[in-house]
Design a protein around this motif. Structure first.
Motif, PDB file in Angstrom:
ATOM      1  N   UNK A 774       0.835  -1.201   0.000  1.00 53.33           N
ATOM      2  CA  UNK A 774       0.000   0.000   0.000  1.00 53.33           C
ATOM      3  C   UNK A 774       0.879   1.263   0.000  1.00 53.33           C
ATOM      4  N   UNK A 775       1.965   1.209   0.764  1.00 55.30           N
ATOM      5  CA  UNK A 775       2.901   2.339   0.776  1.00 55.30           C
ATOM      6  C   UNK A 775       3.509   2.555  -0.610  1.00 55.30           C
ATOM      7  N   UNK A 776       3.848   1.456  -1.279  1.00 60.07           N
ATOM      8  CA  UNK A 776       4.442   1.562  -2.618  1.00 60.07           C
ATOM      9  C   UNK A 776       3.462   2.209  -3.602  1.00 60.07           C
ATOM     10  N   UNK A 777       2.171   1.886  -3.470  1.00 63.94           N
ATOM     11  CA  UNK A 777       1.160   2.483  -4.345  1.00 63.94           C
ATOM     12  C   UNK A 777       1.075   3.993  -4.125  1.00 63.94           C
ATOM     13  N   UNK A 778       1.091   4.421  -2.844  1.00 61.26           N
ATOM     14  CA  UNK A 778       0.978   5.852  -2.537  1.00 61.26           C
ATOM     15  C   UNK A 778       2.215   6.603  -3.034  1.00 61.26           C
ATOM     16  N   UNK A 779       3.373   6.022  -2.854  1.00 63.90           N
ATOM     17  CA  UNK A 779       4.613   6.681  -3.297  1.00 63.90           C
ATOM     18  C   UNK A 779       4.637   6.820  -4.822  1.00 63.90           C
ATOM     19  N   UNK A 780       4.131   5.799  -5.517  1.00 67.53           N
ATOM     20  CA  UNK A 780       4.041   5.881  -6.981  1.00 67.53           C
ATOM     21  C   UNK A 780       3.007   6.936  -7.384  1.00 67.53           C
ATOM     22  N   UNK A 781       1.935   7.074  -6.570  1.00 66.80           N
ATOM     23  CA  UNK A 781       0.914   8.087  -6.843  1.00 66.80           C
ATOM     24  C   UNK A 781       1.500   9.496  -6.707  1.00 66.80           C
ATOM     25  N   UNK A 782       2.427   9.670  -5.774  1.00 67.67           N
ATOM     26  CA  UNK A 782       3.111  10.964  -5.626  1.00 67.67           C
ATOM     27  C   UNK A 782       3.885  11.281  -6.901  1.00 67.67           C
ATOM     28  N   UNK A 783       4.557  10.272  -7.414  1.00 66.30           N
ATOM     29  CA  UNK A 783       5.311  10.436  -8.671  1.00 66.30           C
ATOM     30  C   UNK A 783       4.360  10.810  -9.808  1.00 66.30           C
ATOM     31  N   UNK A 834      -2.303   6.772   7.002  1.00 66.29           N
ATOM     32  CA  UNK A 834      -2.345   8.049   6.286  1.00 66.29           C
ATOM     33  C   UNK A 834      -1.547   9.132   7.003  1.00 66.29           C
ATOM     34  N   UNK A 835      -1.325   8.952   8.293  1.00 68.57           N
ATOM     35  CA  UNK A 835      -0.561   9.923   9.069  1.00 68.57           C
ATOM     36  C   UNK A 835       0.874  10.026   8.557  1.00 68.57           C
ATOM     37  N   UNK A 836       1.354   8.925   7.962  1.00 68.55           N
ATOM     38  CA  UNK A 836       2.733   8.918   7.457  1.00 68.55           C
ATOM     39  C   UNK A 836       2.920   9.887   6.289  1.00 68.55           C
ATOM     40  N   UNK A 837       1.798  10.217   5.622  1.00 67.13           N
ATOM     41  CA  UNK A 837       1.896  11.030   4.415  1.00 67.13           C
ATOM     42  C   UNK A 837       1.216  12.394   4.555  1.00 67.13           C
TER      43      UNK A 837
END
Length: 867
Positions: A774-783, A834-837
């Protein structure tokens, strides 16, 4: 045999932790109450003797005492108005009255209630925009004014007491000196804290976080002229107490002395101030009786004066305090109570019919009415009772025709109960319900369907004709042995009609076939009337434009005025669309349980939103629907506040600042490790641009189905989407695949109408997907967001979290449930993720009409979220 030595250290340790100093307030309060019980127990004979005294009290003086009680409340409220005004705040009188009554009520039950109750702040003050430090500043000034005037007025009174009593005045002097010391100490402490002296430095050193609170508390400059008004009002409060005792003397026809009344009042107030619990209940009575006896009043007279004084000064304000708390729940009362009483009236009617009537009443009514009419009344009341039981269930839903039917049945209950056996008790109860129904008529707005009403009447008419023909043929041709009667054609029609209307009790079947024949006609009649009752109160719902043309128009308006991350779901197939007749605007909503539940707010130009809301409210009122707006942003509350709607906090949306997001730094070390671990295992993150291939969508469907099954989830709509293969093909998707190319997780990117923002809808994974997916998906979404020049990413709502200061009992309940109930624990896990982001959290609200709605909205919301 070896005896094991007991380890008593934990037991002794528990005993050592009990310190009498920790419980001195409770012990002293219990002692006072015990003394009161002993006192009133020993004076039992005198207490019985005071009842005639109070019964014979002069009504005019009692009314005067009530008037002084109202003046007492007014003066206390004036203290609050001037205390707030002295620090530059404008407090309305109605809010000041509510503040005093509620705090006065709470002070009875809180330890050191006179002080601790000042911490309570009604919701109304929070709505006025007053912050806690301001309220605490004004409340502190109010409390100090009260203490100061007790000393100001009490000092000469105690001197008078000392000169007149000449003995046993030591306790009064001690109490007054203690009060003077307390006032001086408070004044000195306040001065030291404001000037940041030794006390301030000591507190800040021990409790560094308290510095901000103290600075805020003493930041205001007090307007001495306006604060003098508070002192003046407080002085008036002291005199009202003296007049209460004086009026009690006059009302009882006893020798009245204002000086004695003043002495008794001051001594009782000193005890009330120093009492840690229950506002001196017991101790005040004992002291006042003792003082009155010192001045020559008998025990009975002293008790009578004391009790009447306490009614004016203690019990009436406490009762008003209860009413002030109940007033907020008045809408709840007038919606629930009539329905419960209608149900009760139905039961009472049924029980009244099946129990034997009182013979004298029955004999009297038979002189005015024939026996057939009395029997008809019994049957009428029985069926009215059954109809009332059914009607009560629909009244909870707020149906207009249910209210009309209940009113009609209640009127018929009055007539029926009087004509069947002069049951005036039941008739009085029904008359009371009629009054309550008339008072609460505005709460029942949901209209019934004219189509169903016509269908109901038509169906009953057809069934009646069918049963009439069936009954006529049956009775006319039935063999004599079944009833012992050879029916004529007129008798056949008469008994068919009577059986259909459930009034036939003169026929006595001789066979099972005869009994079954009668029962069959009566069952058809009963079902017909039940169906008619249902159609009379079937809700009317008007469906708005849901055609493709309507959705295309809505899509165009979104492109013009859309500004929310949930705008995309406003044109989802589950929504009804309301289009304004005045402006270019629409509202997306669903109907459930008598509510039109709107997603977010109107889509239109900001200057038109209030007018569009009013237009929508009028439509819903016409349809008999109540309204609720789900996921309204804090910045949009201004339009609902203008319309005097209520709100409740439901959660927060997480916003990620894509521009400044980085994987660098110590706080992102765990994320970097998780990403590296996925990479080493051969997992690959990829962005797939629309349109998607059918094979890819099928793989995503497999992941989605496994997620729903493995995690026991169900698809939900309204403010989110479901897996729709056709819709998904037109969206960009981010996936994570393993070393052999199988997809183990994905998220789909949906249109976001909020400027410079992007968001996603579904984020799902397989049961065996590795941690960090899930973290990998969010980080790719940032990109992805950076590529699209989107500065922010909306990570969605986290319900039931983020409440720091609940503004109502309902929000306190949400905060408690979110923290403590197992069913909602997963929201905290979602928040942690979500707090991480999140770089920002946006408050979201549910807007509704009144408190009663909160009982019904959870079920309605659950219903609109089902596909």
């Amino acid at each position: 045999m070896q005896i094991k030595k007991l380890n008593l250290k934990p037991f002794y340790k528990k005993i050592e932790t009990f310190s009498p100093k920790l419980y001195w307030r409770e012990i002293l309060a219990a002692l006072m109450i015990l003394l009161a019980f002993i006192f009133f127990g020993s004076e039992r004979k005198e207490l019985l003797q005071i009842i005639p005294n109070i019964e014979q009290a002069d009504v005019h003086w009692l009314m005067a005492g009530l008037g002084v009680t109202f003046l007492y409340v007014f003066l206390q409220s004036g203290m609050y108005v001037n205390s707030f005004s002295s620090i530059g705040l404008s407090l309305k009188w109605i809010d000041a009255i509510e503040l005093f009554l509620k705090r006065n009520f709470l002070s009875i039950f809180l330890p050191a209630g006179g002080v601790s109750s000042l911490a309570y702040t009604p919701i109304q003050l929070k709505k006025r925009g007053f912050n806690k430090p301001q309220v605490h500043q004004a409340s502190g000034l109010y409390g100090f004014a009260g203490l100061f005037t007790v000393f100001l007025v009490g000092f000469p009174v105690i001197i008078l007491f000392a000169l007149s009593a000449k003995h046993q005045t030591q306790d009064a002097w001690v109490a007054l000196i203690v009060l003077m010391v307390i006032i001086a100490a408070i004044f000195k402490m306040a001065k030291g804290l404001k000037k940041k002296g030794k006390l301030y430095r000591f507190i800040v050193k021990k409790f560094p976080k308290s510095a901000v609170v103290i600075d805020e508390l003493f930041a205001a400059n007090v307007n001495n002229k306006k604060y003098a008004g508070s002192i003046l009002y407080s002085t008036g409060v002291e005199f009202t107490g003296m007049f209460h005792i004086y009026i009690a003397m006059l009302a009882l026809g006893l020798p009245a002395s204002f000086a004695i009344a003043a002495i008794g009042y001051i001594v009782s107030v000193l005890l009330m101030i120093t009492s840690p619990f229950l506002r001196g209940l017991g101790a005040v009575e004992i002291s006042l009786v003792y003082i009155l006896q010192m001045y020559g009043y008998s025990t009975v007279d002293a008790l009578s004066i004391t009790i009447l004084y306490r009614v004016f000064e203690f019990w009436l304000p406490m009762f008003f305090g209860i009413l002030s708390f109940l007033w907020r729940g008045r809408y709840l009362f007038i919606r629930i109570v009539p329905a419960l009483l209608i149900f009760s009236l139905g039961l009472i009617n049924i029980v009244s019919v099946v129990t034997p009537p009182l013979h004298p009443r029955l004999k009297l009514i038979r002189t005015f009415l024939p026996l057939d009419a009395i029997n008809a009344s019994n049957i009428l009341v029985l069926f009215i009772g059954l109809a009332l039981l059914i009607t009560s269930a629909y009244m909870f839903k707020g149906l207009k025709n249910a209210w009309r039917l209940a009113l009609l049945l209640a009127i018929l209950s009055v007539i029926g109960n009087l004509t069947k056996a002069l049951d005036y008790e039941e008739a009085t109860f029904a008359a009371f319900i009629i009054i309550l129904l008339l008072i609460s008529r505005s709460q029942y707005r949901i209209r019934s369907s004219a189509k169903f009403i016509r269908m109901g009447f038509l169906s009953v008419a057809i069934i009646f004709l069918s049963v009439l023909i069936f009954g006529f043929v049956g009775f006319y041709f039935i063999e004599v042995k079944h009833f012992g009667i050879d029916f004529t054609w007129r008798q056949s029609i008469e008994f068919s009609v009577r059986s259909f209307f459930l009034q036939e009790d003169s026929l006595h079947p001789h066979t099972n076939f005869g009994r079954q024949f009668i029962i069959l006609i009566q069952i058809l009649g009963f079902l017909s009337w039940g169906f008619l009752l249902f159609t009379l109160i079937k809700p009317f719902l008007k469906v708005e434009d849901t055609t493709e043309t309507g959705r295309e128009r809505a899509k165009f308006l979104l492109s013009e005025f859309g500004n929310s991350s949930v705008d995309y779901f406003k044109i989802y197939p589950d929504k009804l669309l309301f289009f304004s007749e005045v402006h270019e605007a629409f509202i997306a909503y669903r109907i459930a349980n008598g509510f039109a539940i709107v997603l977010d707010e109107p889509v239109c130009a900001e200057e038109h939103k209030t007018e569009v809301l009013i237009e929508f409210y009028k439509l819903c009122k016409k349809m008999g629907l109540k309204t609720a707006f789900y996921r309204v942003d804090i910045n949009s509350m201004v339009w609902f506040d203008q319309l005097r709607k209520q709100k409740i906090f439901i959660g927060q949306e997480a916003i990620l600042d894509a521009r400044n997001f980085t994987m660098e730094g110590r706080d992102k070390k765990s994320l970097r490790n998780a990403m590296n671990a996925l990479q080493k295992k051969g997992y690959v993150t990829a962005i797939h641009k629309a349109p998607l291939k059918k094979e890819l969508v099928e793989k995503l469907k497999k992941v989605s189905d496994e997620w729903l099954s493995a995690y026991e989830k169900e698809e939900q709509v309204f403010s989110q989407g479901i897996f729709d293969a056709k819709e998904l093909m037109q969206q960009d998707v981010i996936t994570i695949s393993d070393e052999v190319g199988d997809i183990v997780a994905f998220l789909n990117i949906i249109p976001d109408y909020s400027p410079e923002e992007c968001t996603y809808d579904l984020i799902r994974k397989t049961a065996d997907a590795p941690g960090g997916c899930m973290d990998a998906l969010i980080i790719k979404l940032v990109e992805y967001a950076k590529e699209k020049n989107c500065n922010y990413i909306n990570l969605g709502l986290v319900p039931m979290t983020g409440i720091t200061e609940p503004n109502s009992p309902a929000e306190q309940l949400i905060k408690f449930a979110g923290k403590n109930l197992k069913r909602f624990k997963h929201y905290h896990g979602l928040r942690d993720f979500k707090e991480k982001y999140a770089s920002e959290w946006k408050d979201k609200f549910l807007v509704y009409e009144n408190d009663y709605d909160l009982l019904q909205l959870p079920l309605a919301l659950n219903k609109v979220m089902q596909p």
